[in-house]
Scaffold this motif. Structure first.
Motif, mmCIF file in Angstrom:
data_model
loop_
_atom_site.group_PDB
_atom_site.id
_atom_site.type_symbol
_atom_site.label_atom_id
_atom_site.label_comp_id
_atom_site.label_asym_id
_atom_site.label_seq_id
_atom_site.Cartn_x
_atom_site.Cartn_y
_atom_site.Cartn_z
ATOM 1 N N ILE A 192 0.843 -1.196 0.000
ATOM 2 C CA ILE A 192 0.000 0.000 0.000
ATOM 3 C C ILE A 192 0.882 1.251 0.000
ATOM 4 N N PRO A 193 0.370 2.362 -0.525
ATOM 5 C CA PRO A 193 1.182 3.590 -0.610
ATOM 6 C C PRO A 193 1.555 4.129 0.764
ATOM 7 N N ALA A 194 2.611 4.906 0.799
ATOM 8 C CA ALA A 194 2.992 5.615 2.018
ATOM 9 C C ALA A 194 2.134 6.870 2.146
ATOM 10 N N GLY A 195 2.072 7.398 3.354
ATOM 11 C CA GLY A 195 1.437 8.690 3.568
ATOM 12 C C GLY A 195 -0.069 8.686 3.684
ATOM 13 N N LEU A 196 -0.691 7.526 3.866
ATOM 14 C CA LEU A 196 -2.145 7.482 4.016
ATOM 15 C C LEU A 196 -2.543 7.962 5.415
ATOM 16 N N ASN A 197 -3.683 8.637 5.503
ATOM 17 C CA ASN A 197 -4.209 8.944 6.834
ATOM 18 C C ASN A 197 -5.061 7.769 7.313
ATOM 19 N N ALA A 198 -5.587 7.870 8.532
ATOM 20 C CA ALA A 198 -6.316 6.744 9.121
ATOM 21 C C ALA A 198 -7.532 6.360 8.290
ATOM 22 N N GLY A 199 -8.265 7.344 7.807
ATOM 23 C CA GLY A 199 -9.445 7.057 7.003
ATOM 24 C C GLY A 199 -9.102 6.378 5.695
ATOM 25 N N GLU A 200 -8.022 6.832 5.056
ATOM 26 C CA GLU A 200 -7.600 6.228 3.791
ATOM 27 C C GLU A 200 -7.127 4.798 3.984
ATOM 28 N N GLU A 216 -10.142 2.600 4.348
ATOM 29 C CA GLU A 216 -10.750 2.329 3.051
ATOM 30 C C GLU A 216 -9.976 1.264 2.282
ATOM 31 N N MET A 217 -8.646 1.310 2.364
ATOM 32 C CA MET A 217 -7.818 0.313 1.677
ATOM 33 C C MET A 217 -8.073 -1.084 2.244
ATOM 34 N N LEU A 218 -8.222 -1.191 3.569
ATOM 35 C CA LEU A 218 -8.465 -2.489 4.189
ATOM 36 C C LEU A 218 -9.845 -3.028 3.816
ATOM 37 N N VAL A 219 -10.820 -2.145 3.665
ATOM 38 C CA VAL A 219 -12.152 -2.573 3.231
ATOM 39 C C VAL A 219 -12.087 -3.123 1.806
ATOM 40 N N VAL A 220 -11.333 -2.459 0.938
ATOM 41 C CA VAL A 220 -11.151 -2.938 -0.437
ATOM 42 C C VAL A 220 -10.455 -4.296 -0.426
ATOM 43 N N TRP A 221 -9.444 -4.445 0.451
ATOM 44 C CA TRP A 221 -8.747 -5.733 0.547
ATOM 45 C C TRP A 221 -9.712 -6.841 0.980
ATOM 46 N N LEU A 222 -10.567 -6.544 1.956
ATOM 47 C CA LEU A 222 -11.512 -7.547 2.443
ATOM 48 C C LEU A 222 -12.431 -8.023 1.314
ATOM 49 N N GLU A 223 -12.906 -7.108 0.506
ATOM 50 C CA GLU A 223 -13.759 -7.478 -0.623
ATOM 51 C C GLU A 223 -12.994 -8.370 -1.598
ATOM 52 N N SER A 224 -11.719 -8.034 -1.822
ATOM 53 C CA SER A 224 -10.897 -8.788 -2.766
ATOM 54 C C SER A 224 -10.617 -10.205 -2.271
ATOM 55 N N SER A 282 -19.204 -9.622 4.214
ATOM 56 C CA SER A 282 -18.198 -9.588 5.273
ATOM 57 C C SER A 282 -17.860 -8.151 5.648
ATOM 58 N N TYR A 283 -17.542 -7.938 6.904
ATOM 59 C CA TYR A 283 -17.109 -6.626 7.355
ATOM 60 C C TYR A 283 -15.970 -6.804 8.346
ATOM 61 N N MET A 284 -15.244 -5.734 8.587
ATOM 62 C CA MET A 284 -14.107 -5.782 9.500
ATOM 63 C C MET A 284 -14.170 -4.592 10.439
ATOM 64 N N ASP A 285 -14.062 -4.850 11.742
ATOM 65 C CA ASP A 285 -13.940 -3.777 12.722
ATOM 66 C C ASP A 285 -12.494 -3.285 12.704
ATOM 67 N N ILE A 286 -12.305 -2.005 12.408
ATOM 68 C CA ILE A 286 -10.967 -1.411 12.357
ATOM 69 C C ILE A 286 -10.947 -0.228 13.318
ATOM 70 N N VAL A 287 -10.029 -0.260 14.278
ATOM 71 C CA VAL A 287 -9.990 0.772 15.323
ATOM 72 C C VAL A 287 -8.572 1.314 15.447
#
Length: 227
Positions: A58-66, A69-77, A160-165
């Motif tokens: 994954i790219p560098a420099g992402l904030n927490a929200g970004e 979102e990347m982890l949600v996309v990974w879960l779908e994949s 499927s969903y993922m709790d991310i904190v």
């Protein structure tokens, strides 16, 4: 199966010391597979290997929200990947896996949970479960563990969903974090887990205690001590 950085551990113990800085990224995770024959092992292995590759890419420099979102996309994949194997090979139909982990990304810690594997924290002699089981009992308001889970990766689950904190601000020196499958938490009470950790017991000691208590399921654990 357990993932520590770039190391995958199954039927073995593994110890390492890791120094973190603001540019480093690392992930710790436990996946507990479900399915007949060797399908559970296939699902858990696929999920952790795919997660390790994804997280390092994954790219560098992402904030927490970004990052979320990347982890949600990974879960779908990964859901589609595991589900497709079931369509190609009948013996893998319906296979799935839980996943619980801690990710460190550029100075921030995040917990992630899908299923009924658990994340605990031991602090000042007190043990607390930080994740919520995605199970029927939890939906009904009971804290008792239930073998009927309502969420997982794969398993024919289309939603499927993922709790991310984000948990950076809550990390403290001398904290101990435990990631474990339900094969451990089903066999050992929270009190017993606390006693083993307080006495200096590691992941291997916890797994051995669960097996001695009559363990009838896969037992996986990862213990992280914060210095």
């Amino acid at each position: 199966m357990v993932l520590v950085g770039s190391s995958f551990i199954r039927n073995d113990d593994f110890r390492t010391k890791i120094e973190l800085d603001s540019e480093k990224r690392i992930i710790f995770a436990v996946a507990d597979g479900m399915g007949g024959h060797n399908s559970g092992e296939v699902a858990s292995s696929d999920a952790l290997h795919n997660l390790q590759f994804f997280f390092n890419d994954i790219p560098a420099g992402l904030n927490a929200g970004e990052l979320n979102e990347m982890l949600v996309v990974w879960l779908e994949s990964i859901n589609m990947i595991i589900d497709s194997k079931g369509h190609v090979d009948e013996q893998h139909r319906g296979m799935g896996t839980t996943l619980v982990g801690i990710a460190y990304y550029e100075g921030d810690f995040f917990s992630m949970n899908c299923g009924d594997s658990r994340l605990y924290r031991m602090r000042n002699g007190s043990l607390q479960q930080l994740t919520k089981d995605h199970s029927l009992n939890n939906m009904l308001g009971s804290s008792k563990h239930c073998s009927i889970i309502t969420n997982c990766i794969g398993g024919g689950n289309k939603n499927s969903y993922m709790d991310i904190v984000r948990m950076t601000d809550d990390f403290q020196p001398s904290d101990i974090y435990l990631l474990c499958s339900d094969g451990l938490s089903d066999m050992l009470s929270d009190q017993k887990i606390k006693e083993i950790l307080k006495s200096g017991g590691d992941a291997d000691a916890l797994c051995e205690a669960a097996i001695e208590a009559g363990g009838f399921d896969n037992v996986s654990a990862c213990v992280i001590e914060v210095e």
